[in-house]
Design an enzyme around this catalytic site. Structure first.
Site, PDB file in Angstrom:
ATOM      1  N   ALA A 144       9.353  -2.906   3.780  1.00 23.20           N
ATOM      2  CA  ALA A 144       8.877  -4.291   3.913  1.00 23.20           C
ATOM      3  C   ALA A 144       8.776  -4.672   5.387  1.00 23.20           C
ATOM      4  O   ALA A 144       9.733  -4.516   6.139  1.00 23.20           O
ATOM      5  CB  ALA A 144       9.845  -5.233   3.186  1.00 23.20           C
ATOM      6  N   ALA A 145       7.621  -5.153   5.790  1.00 18.36           N
ATOM      7  CA  ALA A 145       7.414  -5.528   7.197  1.00 18.36           C
ATOM      8  C   ALA A 145       6.099  -6.279   7.327  1.00 18.36           C
ATOM      9  O   ALA A 145       5.252  -6.205   6.429  1.00 18.36           O
ATOM     10  CB  ALA A 145       7.338  -4.274   8.072  1.00 18.36           C
ATOM     11  N   TYR A 192       5.124  -6.026  17.629  1.00 18.67           N
ATOM     12  CA  TYR A 192       5.340  -5.208  16.425  1.00 18.67           C
ATOM     13  C   TYR A 192       6.102  -3.935  16.794  1.00 18.67           C
ATOM     14  O   TYR A 192       7.087  -3.563  16.136  1.00 18.67           O
ATOM     15  CB  TYR A 192       3.981  -4.864  15.805  1.00 18.67           C
ATOM     16  CG  TYR A 192       4.017  -3.786  14.754  1.00 18.67           C
ATOM     17  CD1 TYR A 192       4.431  -4.071  13.459  1.00 18.67           C
ATOM     18  CD2 TYR A 192       3.641  -2.483  15.059  1.00 18.67           C
ATOM     19  CE1 TYR A 192       4.473  -3.070  12.492  1.00 18.67           C
ATOM     20  CE2 TYR A 192       3.674  -1.480  14.102  1.00 18.67           C
ATOM     21  CZ  TYR A 192       4.085  -1.781  12.816  1.00 18.67           C
ATOM     22  OH  TYR A 192       4.132  -0.794  11.868  1.00 18.67           O
ATOM     23  N   PHE A 221       0.826  -1.216   0.000  1.00 15.94           N
ATOM     24  CA  PHE A 221       0.000   0.000   0.000  1.00 15.94           C
ATOM     25  C   PHE A 221       0.861   1.267   0.000  1.00 15.94           C
ATOM     26  O   PHE A 221       0.897   2.013  -0.983  1.00 15.94           O
ATOM     27  CB  PHE A 221      -0.947  -0.073   1.209  1.00 15.94           C
ATOM     28  CG  PHE A 221      -1.515   1.233   1.670  1.00 15.94           C
ATOM     29  CD1 PHE A 221      -2.130   2.108   0.769  1.00 15.94           C
ATOM     30  CD2 PHE A 221      -1.463   1.594   3.015  1.00 15.94           C
ATOM     31  CE1 PHE A 221      -2.667   3.316   1.207  1.00 15.94           C
ATOM     32  CE2 PHE A 221      -1.994   2.794   3.457  1.00 15.94           C
ATOM     33  CZ  PHE A 221      -2.584   3.663   2.559  1.00 15.94           C
ATOM     34  N   ASP A 237      12.589 -11.748  -0.824  1.00 19.00           N
ATOM     35  CA  ASP A 237      12.187 -11.566   0.558  1.00 19.00           C
ATOM     36  C   ASP A 237      13.384 -11.032   1.348  1.00 19.00           C
ATOM     37  O   ASP A 237      14.505 -11.535   1.169  1.00 19.00           O
ATOM     38  CB  ASP A 237      11.796 -12.965   1.084  1.00 19.00           C
ATOM     39  CG  ASP A 237      11.031 -12.879   2.380  1.00 19.00           C
ATOM     40  OD1 ASP A 237      11.399 -12.041   3.218  1.00 19.00           O
ATOM     41  OD2 ASP A 237      10.068 -13.659   2.530  1.00 19.00           O
TER      42      ASP A 237
HETATM   43  C1  UD1 Z   1      -1.667   1.330  13.281  1.00 25.12           C
HETATM   44  C2  UD1 Z   1      -0.842   0.901  12.121  1.00 25.12           C
HETATM   45  C3  UD1 Z   1       0.517   0.507  12.533  1.00 25.12           C
HETATM   46  C4  UD1 Z   1       1.095   1.682  13.234  1.00 25.12           C
HETATM   47  C5  UD1 Z   1       0.218   2.084  14.414  1.00 25.12           C
HETATM   48  C6  UD1 Z   1       0.690   3.328  15.097  1.00 25.12           C
HETATM   49  C7  UD1 Z   1      -2.302   0.194  10.409  1.00 25.12           C
HETATM   50  C8  UD1 Z   1      -2.808  -0.939   9.596  1.00 25.12           C
HETATM   51  N1  UD1 Z   1      -1.488  -0.132  11.412  1.00 25.12           N
HETATM   52  O1  UD1 Z   1      -1.947   0.258  14.189  1.00 25.12           O
HETATM   53  O2  UD1 Z   1       1.313   0.157  11.431  1.00 25.12           O
HETATM   54  O3  UD1 Z   1       2.355   1.332  13.685  1.00 25.12           O
HETATM   55  O4  UD1 Z   1      -1.070   2.367  13.948  1.00 25.12           O
HETATM   56  O5  UD1 Z   1      -0.167   3.606  16.171  1.00 25.12           O
HETATM   57  O6  UD1 Z   1      -2.564   1.348  10.139  1.00 25.12           O
HETATM   58  N2  UD1 Z   1     -10.352  -1.444  15.345  1.00 25.12           N
HETATM   59  C9  UD1 Z   1     -11.700  -1.675  15.571  1.00 25.12           C
HETATM   60  N3  UD1 Z   1     -12.365  -2.473  14.680  1.00 25.12           N
HETATM   61  C10 UD1 Z   1     -11.770  -3.041  13.580  1.00 25.12           C
HETATM   62  C11 UD1 Z   1     -10.382  -2.790  13.393  1.00 25.12           C
HETATM   63  C12 UD1 Z   1      -9.695  -1.988  14.291  1.00 25.12           C
HETATM   64  O7  UD1 Z   1     -12.280  -1.197  16.542  1.00 25.12           O
HETATM   65  O8  UD1 Z   1     -12.458  -3.722  12.816  1.00 25.12           O
HETATM   66  C13 UD1 Z   1      -9.627  -0.558  16.278  1.00 25.12           C
HETATM   67  C14 UD1 Z   1      -8.380  -1.175  16.883  1.00 25.12           C
HETATM   68  O9  UD1 Z   1      -8.673  -1.896  18.049  1.00 25.12           O
HETATM   69  C15 UD1 Z   1      -7.535   0.082  17.161  1.00 25.12           C
HETATM   70  C16 UD1 Z   1      -7.941   1.052  16.053  1.00 25.12           C
HETATM   71  O10 UD1 Z   1      -9.166   0.561  15.541  1.00 25.12           O
HETATM   72  O11 UD1 Z   1      -7.876   0.644  18.392  1.00 25.12           O
HETATM   73  C17 UD1 Z   1      -6.939   1.146  14.937  1.00 25.12           C
HETATM   74  O12 UD1 Z   1      -6.583  -0.150  14.515  1.00 25.12           O
HETATM   75  P1  UD1 Z   1      -5.683  -0.394  13.227  1.00 25.12           P
HETATM   76  O13 UD1 Z   1      -6.181   0.456  12.119  1.00 25.12           O
HETATM   77  O14 UD1 Z   1      -5.565  -1.841  12.979  1.00 25.12           O
HETATM   78  O15 UD1 Z   1      -4.284   0.256  13.602  1.00 25.12           O
HETATM   79  P2  UD1 Z   1      -3.364   0.244  14.918  1.00 25.12           P
HETATM   80  O16 UD1 Z   1      -3.459  -0.999  15.664  1.00 25.12           O
HETATM   81  O17 UD1 Z   1      -3.597   1.549  15.614  1.00 25.12           O
END
Ligand code: UD1
Length: 335
Positions: A75-76, A142, A12, A54
């Site tokens: 890459a991660a 992570y 992405f 990889d």
């Molecule tokens: C994200 C980043 C990560 C970064 C971090 C910094 C992404 C994919 N990951 O992690 O690379 O290092 O921020 O803070 O952007 N949630 C829901 N419902 C869902 C999915 C998620 O409630 O269906 C909530 C999660 O519990 C979390 C929030 O939404 O509280 C954000 O989740 P997510 O977008 O996966 O990112 P982070 O875990 O914050």
């Protein structure tokens, strides 16, 4: 900067970065294992040299580093919640893979090494917004991998003079972010749920805050900072200076999607940081950074793209290293 390598360039953020580097007339090579799919490769056409490989394989890294002056190492395995129950896999990909890439960059006399770290390295902090120089306090595997590789970069900068540029990204979203990955990316997950006619699911009370940053607001600055002396081996936050709750994000997405079945609330995810929002003074001072795309505009662009893509089946991984910690929100396949 002229001959650049983007690891994870089919992903992405990586694929948007490649577009930007091409715009800037760079000669671009991409190293990617394509575990995240090859759908973004078609955008590159003939302009990009593609190396399928990889970072966990040193030979692939050596081949990719040849003749390169600047590496953008993206890459991660970037699923923060999932890293809790697959720590070994996470460490191999993010730490060993990164060390391999750095070693081969040094062997190939690469000058600049840009690393996309994350504000996850701060973990839980008392003072908001978070400045770069606080004591790092990672809350999950992570985040540990990102912090650890920042340390490696610092040591090898001292040892060899390679110039590390460490950017700590916030929650990035936008077109091309995978909608079929149930383990990461609340924005595309919520949009996909609406496209599928299913209720988006919030983990916990939804009051967790994130500074959702549109893709162009991270890609342009990382091209700009290479060569900025003040940023060598000096980590910097990059993201928008306005946080929103996940609840507010959900409300806006269901409205934009015209979805009328509401949102479901279930149990909190393990190790989920409550507030991830950072101070932007350093980026402003060192390279006049200011995010340009607010949440409204960014969501509009992302929704428009997602509607064209259509609903996607979520791809679950049945693999876990610690079944006891495998979050029920994933095993139940709720999302
Ligand atoms: C994200 C980043 C990560 C970064 C971090 C910094 C992404 C994919 N990951 O992690 O690379 O290092 O921020 O803070 O952007 N949630 C829901 N419902 C869902 C999915 C998620 O409630 O269906 C909530 C999660 O519990 C979390 C929030 O939404 O509280 C954000 O989740 P997510 O977008 O996966 O990112 P982070 O875990 O914050």
């Amino acid at each position: 900067m002229k001959n650049v390598l983007v690891t994870g360039g089919a992903g992405f953020i990586g694929s948007h970065l490649v577009d930007e580097l091409i715009k800037r007339n760079m000669k671009v090579r991409v190293l990617d294992s394509l575990v995240g799919g090859d759908q973004n490769l078609e955008n590159f056409g003939e302009k990009v040299e593609f190396v399928k490989g990889d970072c966990c394989n040193k030979k692939d890294c050596a081949k990719a580093a040849e003749g390169i002056d600047t590496v953008f190492h993206l890459a991660a395995h970037a699923a923060e919640g999932q890293s809790v129950f697959i720590p070994e896999f996470n460490a191999k990909t993010n730490i060993v893979g990164s060390i391999n890439m750095l070693s081969e960059a040094i062997n190939a006399d690469v000058e600049n090494f840009v690393f996309t770290s994350s504000i996850a390295v701060y973990g839980t902090q008392d003072k908001m917004p978070i400045k770069e120089d606080v004591r790092l306090n990672p809350d999950d595997p992570y985040a540990i991998t990102k912090k650890t590789f920042e340390d490696y970069l610092h040591v090898y900068h001292e040892l060899t003079g390679i110039k590390p540029y460490i950017v700590r990204f916030f929650n990035v979203y936008g077109p091309r972010q995978r909608m079929d990955d149930p383990y990461r990316g609340v924005v595309p997950i919520f949009i996909n749920k609406c496209l599928k006619g299913e209720q988006p699911v919030i983990f916990g009370d939804g009051l967790q805050e994130r500074a959702f940053t549109y893709i162009s607001d991270v890609v342009e600055p990382i091209c700009d900072i290479v060569g900025n002396k003040g940023l060598i081996d000096n980590p910097v936050n990059i993201g928008i200076d306005k946080p929103y709750t996940v609840k507010e994000l959900g409300k806006r997405i269901v409205e934009k999607m015209g979805f009328d079945k509401g949102i479901e609330y279930i149990e909190k995810r393990t190790s989920d940081v409550k507030i991830a929002f950072c101070d932007m003074t350093k980026a402003k001072k060192l390279f006049n950074y200011k995010a340009k795309v607010d949440l409204e505009e960014g969501l509009d662009k992302t929704v428009e793209w997602a509607k064209k893509e259509g609903p996607q089946e979520f791809k679950y991984m049945d693999f876990t290293e610690i079944p006891k910690l495998t979050n029920k929100t994933y095993t139940s396949k709720k999302i």
